[in-house]
Design a protein around this motif. Structure first.
Motif, short mmCIF file in Angstrom:
data_model
loop_
_atom_site.label_atom_id
_atom_site.label_comp_id
_atom_site.label_asym_id
_atom_site.label_seq_id
_atom_site.Cartn_x
_atom_site.Cartn_y
_atom_site.Cartn_z
N UNK A 9 0.83 -1.21 0.00
CA UNK A 9 0.00 0.00 0.00
C UNK A 9 0.87 1.26 0.00
N UNK A 10 1.85 1.31 0.87
CA UNK A 10 2.70 2.50 0.96
C UNK A 10 3.52 2.69 -0.31
N UNK A 11 4.03 1.61 -0.85
CA UNK A 11 4.83 1.70 -2.06
C UNK A 11 4.00 2.24 -3.21
N UNK A 12 2.81 1.70 -3.38
CA UNK A 12 1.94 2.16 -4.46
C UNK A 12 1.46 3.59 -4.21
N UNK A 13 1.19 3.91 -2.96
CA UNK A 13 0.71 5.24 -2.61
C UNK A 13 1.73 6.32 -2.95
N UNK A 14 3.01 6.00 -2.79
CA UNK A 14 4.03 7.01 -3.00
C UNK A 14 4.70 6.95 -4.38
N UNK A 15 4.44 5.94 -5.18
CA UNK A 15 5.09 5.86 -6.49
C UNK A 15 4.12 6.03 -7.66
#
Length: 95
Positions: A9-15
């Motif tokens: 979730x965090x990776x997709x949210x920030x990239x």
């Protein structure tokens, strides 16, 4: 929520927003250059999906066993196939 899902979730949210802006800028440049809309859309979809697939491959060692990851990679592959279809058959189908 387990740790792997938080990482995804965090990776997709920030990239993904950055990739979207870059692909949208390429789309806009193609339109300004006078490329036909159908061709520019096909290039946009291929470029965007390839960048999303690269992002998915980068995070693969952390979340490869998750169903959400596999569904996202399938979605990215469908987006790539759609872009290729528009590039190859767009003039015959949409004109």
């Amino acid at each position: 929520m387990d740790e792997d899902l938080k990482v995804l979730r965090d990776y997709l949210l920030f990239t993904v927003p950055h990739v979207t802006v870059l692909a949208g800028a390429v789309f806009g440049i193609l339109l300004v250059l006078g490329i036909p809309v159908v061709t520019a859309l096909g290039v946009f979809m291929v470029f965007y999906s390839l960048m999303l697939i690269v992002l998915g491959l980068i995070i693969r060692p952390h979340v490869s066993g998750m169903l959400w990851y596999q569904l996202l990679m399938l979605l990215f592959a469908v987006l790539l196939a759609g872009g290729l279809f528009i590039l190859l058959a767009g003039d015959r189908v949409y004109m």
